[in-house]
Motif scaffolding. Structure first.
Motif, PDB file in Angstrom:
ATOM      1  N   LEU A  17      76.178 -11.919 -73.337  1.00  0.00           N
ATOM      2  CA  LEU A  17      74.985 -12.623 -72.876  1.00  0.00           C
ATOM      3  C   LEU A  17      75.039 -12.956 -71.395  1.00  0.00           C
ATOM      4  O   LEU A  17      74.274 -13.704 -70.911  1.00  0.00           O
ATOM      5  N   ARG A  18      75.929 -12.423 -70.627  1.00  0.00           N
ATOM      6  CA  ARG A  18      76.024 -12.852 -69.237  1.00  0.00           C
ATOM      7  C   ARG A  18      75.442 -11.759 -68.352  1.00  0.00           C
ATOM      8  O   ARG A  18      76.155 -10.891 -67.880  1.00  0.00           O
ATOM      9  N   PRO A  19      74.102 -11.817 -68.116  1.00  0.00           N
ATOM     10  CA  PRO A  19      73.473 -10.705 -67.407  1.00  0.00           C
ATOM     11  C   PRO A  19      74.157 -10.443 -66.065  1.00  0.00           C
ATOM     12  O   PRO A  19      74.268 -11.324 -65.237  1.00  0.00           O
ATOM     13  N   VAL A  43      75.007 -26.732 -65.292  1.00  0.00           N
ATOM     14  CA  VAL A  43      74.587 -26.937 -66.675  1.00  0.00           C
ATOM     15  C   VAL A  43      75.119 -25.752 -67.490  1.00  0.00           C
ATOM     16  O   VAL A  43      75.002 -24.601 -67.063  1.00  0.00           O
ATOM     17  N   ALA A  44      75.699 -26.044 -68.652  1.00  0.00           N
ATOM     18  CA  ALA A  44      76.324 -25.013 -69.499  1.00  0.00           C
ATOM     19  C   ALA A  44      77.563 -24.437 -68.816  1.00  0.00           C
ATOM     20  O   ALA A  44      77.712 -23.217 -68.676  1.00  0.00           O
ATOM     21  N   CYS A  45      78.457 -25.328 -68.410  1.00  0.00           N
ATOM     22  CA  CYS A  45      79.652 -24.902 -67.655  1.00  0.00           C
ATOM     23  C   CYS A  45      80.678 -24.227 -68.545  1.00  0.00           C
ATOM     24  O   CYS A  45      81.617 -23.605 -68.047  1.00  0.00           O
ATOM     25  N   ASN A  46      80.535 -24.390 -69.868  1.00  0.00           N
ATOM     26  CA  ASN A  46      81.471 -23.794 -70.818  1.00  0.00           C
ATOM     27  C   ASN A  46      82.908 -24.142 -70.437  1.00  0.00           C
ATOM     28  O   ASN A  46      83.245 -25.306 -70.334  1.00  0.00           O
ATOM     29  N   MET A  47      83.785 -23.167 -70.186  1.00  0.00           N
ATOM     30  CA  MET A  47      85.204 -23.469 -69.937  1.00  0.00           C
ATOM     31  C   MET A  47      85.517 -23.729 -68.460  1.00  0.00           C
ATOM     32  O   MET A  47      86.678 -23.776 -68.058  1.00  0.00           O
ATOM     33  N   LEU A  65      78.411 -29.754 -67.161  1.00  0.00           N
ATOM     34  CA  LEU A  65      78.138 -30.290 -68.498  1.00  0.00           C
ATOM     35  C   LEU A  65      77.866 -29.171 -69.474  1.00  0.00           C
ATOM     36  O   LEU A  65      77.457 -28.067 -69.104  1.00  0.00           O
ATOM     37  N   ASP A  66      78.115 -29.471 -70.723  1.00  0.00           N
ATOM     38  CA  ASP A  66      77.904 -28.493 -71.791  1.00  0.00           C
ATOM     39  C   ASP A  66      77.758 -29.279 -73.091  1.00  0.00           C
ATOM     40  O   ASP A  66      78.211 -30.422 -73.198  1.00  0.00           O
ATOM     41  N   LEU A  67      77.140 -28.636 -74.080  1.00  0.00           N
ATOM     42  CA  LEU A  67      77.016 -29.260 -75.399  1.00  0.00           C
ATOM     43  C   LEU A  67      78.304 -29.141 -76.201  1.00  0.00           C
ATOM     44  O   LEU A  67      78.586 -29.950 -77.075  1.00  0.00           O
ATOM     45  N   ASP A  68      79.099 -28.119 -75.897  1.00  0.00           N
ATOM     46  CA  ASP A  68      80.221 -27.725 -76.747  1.00  0.00           C
ATOM     47  C   ASP A  68      81.509 -28.458 -76.325  1.00  0.00           C
ATOM     48  O   ASP A  68      82.124 -28.127 -75.309  1.00  0.00           O
ATOM     49  N   SER A  94      73.234 -32.675 -72.828  1.00  0.00           N
ATOM     50  CA  SER A  94      72.284 -31.601 -73.070  1.00  0.00           C
ATOM     51  C   SER A  94      71.432 -31.333 -71.836  1.00  0.00           C
ATOM     52  O   SER A  94      71.054 -32.269 -71.113  1.00  0.00           O
ATOM     53  N   ALA A  95      71.117 -30.064 -71.657  1.00  0.00           N
ATOM     54  CA  ALA A  95      70.232 -29.647 -70.565  1.00  0.00           C
ATOM     55  C   ALA A  95      68.876 -30.340 -70.664  1.00  0.00           C
ATOM     56  O   ALA A  95      68.173 -30.484 -69.661  1.00  0.00           O
ATOM     57  N   PHE A  96      68.500 -30.768 -71.862  1.00  0.00           N
ATOM     58  CA  PHE A  96      67.172 -31.366 -72.051  1.00  0.00           C
ATOM     59  C   PHE A  96      67.133 -32.844 -71.689  1.00  0.00           C
ATOM     60  O   PHE A  96      66.069 -33.448 -71.647  1.00  0.00           O
ATOM     61  N   ASN A 110      72.833 -22.685 -63.488  1.00  0.00           N
ATOM     62  CA  ASN A 110      72.698 -22.573 -64.946  1.00  0.00           C
ATOM     63  C   ASN A 110      72.624 -21.092 -65.311  1.00  0.00           C
ATOM     64  O   ASN A 110      71.599 -20.451 -65.133  1.00  0.00           O
ATOM     65  N   GLU A 111      73.752 -20.586 -65.778  1.00  0.00           N
ATOM     66  CA  GLU A 111      73.819 -19.153 -66.075  1.00  0.00           C
ATOM     67  C   GLU A 111      73.925 -18.917 -67.574  1.00  0.00           C
ATOM     68  O   GLU A 111      74.629 -19.641 -68.282  1.00  0.00           O
ATOM     69  N   ALA A 112      73.270 -17.847 -68.007  1.00  0.00           N
ATOM     70  CA  ALA A 112      73.407 -17.365 -69.385  1.00  0.00           C
ATOM     71  C   ALA A 112      73.136 -18.459 -70.405  1.00  0.00           C
ATOM     72  O   ALA A 112      73.832 -18.559 -71.415  1.00  0.00           O
ATOM     73  N   MET A 113      72.169 -19.306 -70.146  1.00  0.00           N
ATOM     74  CA  MET A 113      71.763 -20.316 -71.125  1.00  0.00           C
ATOM     75  C   MET A 113      70.258 -20.313 -71.351  1.00  0.00           C
ATOM     76  O   MET A 113      69.805 -20.325 -72.493  1.00  0.00           O
TER      77      MET A 113
HETATM   78  C1  LIG Z   1      76.672 -17.804 -73.109  1.00  0.00           C
HETATM   79  S1  LIG Z   1      77.436 -19.343 -72.685  1.00  0.00           S
HETATM   80  C2  LIG Z   1      77.364 -19.267 -70.901  1.00  0.00           C
HETATM   81  C3  LIG Z   1      78.444 -20.076 -70.258  1.00  0.00           C
HETATM   82  C4  LIG Z   1      78.536 -19.972 -68.719  1.00  0.00           C
HETATM   83  N1  LIG Z   1      77.409 -20.617 -68.087  1.00  0.00           N
HETATM   84  C5  LIG Z   1      78.661 -18.523 -68.282  1.00  0.00           C
HETATM   85  O1  LIG Z   1      77.766 -17.993 -67.605  1.00  0.00           O
HETATM   86  O2  LIG Z   1      79.668 -17.898 -68.628  1.00  0.00           O
HETATM   87  C6  LIG Z   1      76.144 -20.508 -73.080  1.00  0.00           C
HETATM   88  C7  LIG Z   1      76.589 -21.945 -72.936  1.00  0.00           C
HETATM   89  O3  LIG Z   1      75.441 -22.783 -72.989  1.00  0.00           O
HETATM   90  C8  LIG Z   1      75.805 -23.973 -73.677  1.00  0.00           C
HETATM   91  N2  LIG Z   1      74.535 -24.605 -74.103  1.00  0.00           N
HETATM   92  C9  LIG Z   1      73.640 -24.105 -74.980  1.00  0.00           C
HETATM   93  N3  LIG Z   1      72.578 -24.939 -75.084  1.00  0.00           N
HETATM   94  C10 LIG Z   1      72.834 -25.992 -74.253  1.00  0.00           C
HETATM   95  C11 LIG Z   1      72.116 -27.187 -73.917  1.00  0.00           C
HETATM   96  N4  LIG Z   1      70.928 -27.475 -74.468  1.00  0.00           N
HETATM   97  N5  LIG Z   1      72.667 -28.047 -73.034  1.00  0.00           N
HETATM   98  C12 LIG Z   1      73.890 -27.786 -72.481  1.00  0.00           C
HETATM   99  N6  LIG Z   1      74.612 -26.668 -72.755  1.00  0.00           N
HETATM  100  C13 LIG Z   1      74.087 -25.776 -73.622  1.00  0.00           C
HETATM  101  C14 LIG Z   1      76.700 -23.480 -74.797  1.00  0.00           C
HETATM  102  O4  LIG Z   1      77.469 -24.530 -75.359  1.00  0.00           O
HETATM  103  C15 LIG Z   1      77.530 -22.435 -74.050  1.00  0.00           C
HETATM  104  O5  LIG Z   1      78.690 -23.009 -73.471  1.00  0.00           O
END
Ligand SMILES: C[S@@+](CC[C@H](N)C(=O)[O-])C[C@H]1O[C@@H](n2cnc3c(N)ncnc32)[C@H](O)[C@@H]1O
Length: 162
Positions: A17-19, A43-47, A65-68, A94-96, A110-113
């Motif tokens: 999913l990472r275009p 946003v959605a920093c994952n690891m 920040l991330d949800l996970d 949450s992003a919302f 904010n990538e791939a989210m």
């Molecule tokens: C495909 S990963 C992308 C991670 C990173 N940004 C990258 O490009 O490698 C998607 C990430 O978005 C997070 N995510 C999904 N919905 C979210 C939300 N509403 N708020 C925050 N994080 C969210 C997931 O937990 C996951 O870590």
């Protein structure tokens, strides 16, 4: 009917999913004029991979920040390992509903989210990014979308990579 971007990409046979991967990330951040004092929210920093790269390359501080929570545990380990705990912090959110005041950041990345969201929820996330960006701030994002639809007064500056 709205179909989430990652479902659409999966139908096309995409397994990741990472275009455009790291090349597209580098292309985006190089245009943003980042310096040591730039305030960045990921946003959605994952690891924590991108925020660690940003701190090393530009000497900046980044809030991620991330949800996970599991991904965030890994992010904290990675930040420690790289000796960047004084400049990088992560939190579960949450992003919302970003837990920051209006006009707090120069850059939101904010990538791939957004690709995972459909119609209204994509607009809601974009509205939150616009709220926490300072006037003239920049959203760095890449996403697959069928048609742009920006409502709620959101007018992001968009760079299109061809
Ligand atoms: C495909 S990963 C992308 C991670 C990173 N940004 C990258 O490009 O490698 C998607 C990430 O978005 C997070 N995510 C999904 N919905 C979210 C939300 N509403 N708020 C925050 N994080 C969210 C997931 O937990 C996951 O870590």
């Amino acid at each position: 009917m709205h179909e989430a971007g990652h479902a659409f990409l999966a139908r096309l046979g995409k397994t990741k999913l990472r275009p455009d991967g790291i090349d597209a990330t580098n292309w985006l951040v190089e245009k943003a004029g980042i310096g040591p004092d730039t305030k960045i929210l990921e946003v959605a920093c994952n690891m924590g991979t991108t925020m660690i790269m940003l701190a090393k390359k530009y000497g900046c501080s980044v809030t991620g920040l991330d949800l996970d929570e599991k991904a965030l545990t890994k992010a904290r380990e990675n930040i420690e390992k790289n000796g960047l705990a004084d400049r990088l912090q992560v939190l579960q959110a949450s992003a919302f509903e970003l837990p920051f005041e209006d006009a707090s950041f120069d850059i939101v990345i904010n990538e791939a989210m957004l690709t995972m969201l459909t119609g209204d929820s994509k607009d809601r996330a974009l509205a939150e990014y616009a709220r926490v960006l300072k006037p003239g701030g920049v959203l760095l994002t890449k996403s697959a979308a069928q048609a742009p639809s920006f409502r709620h007064g959101v007018k992001p500056r968009i760079a299109v990579r061809r």
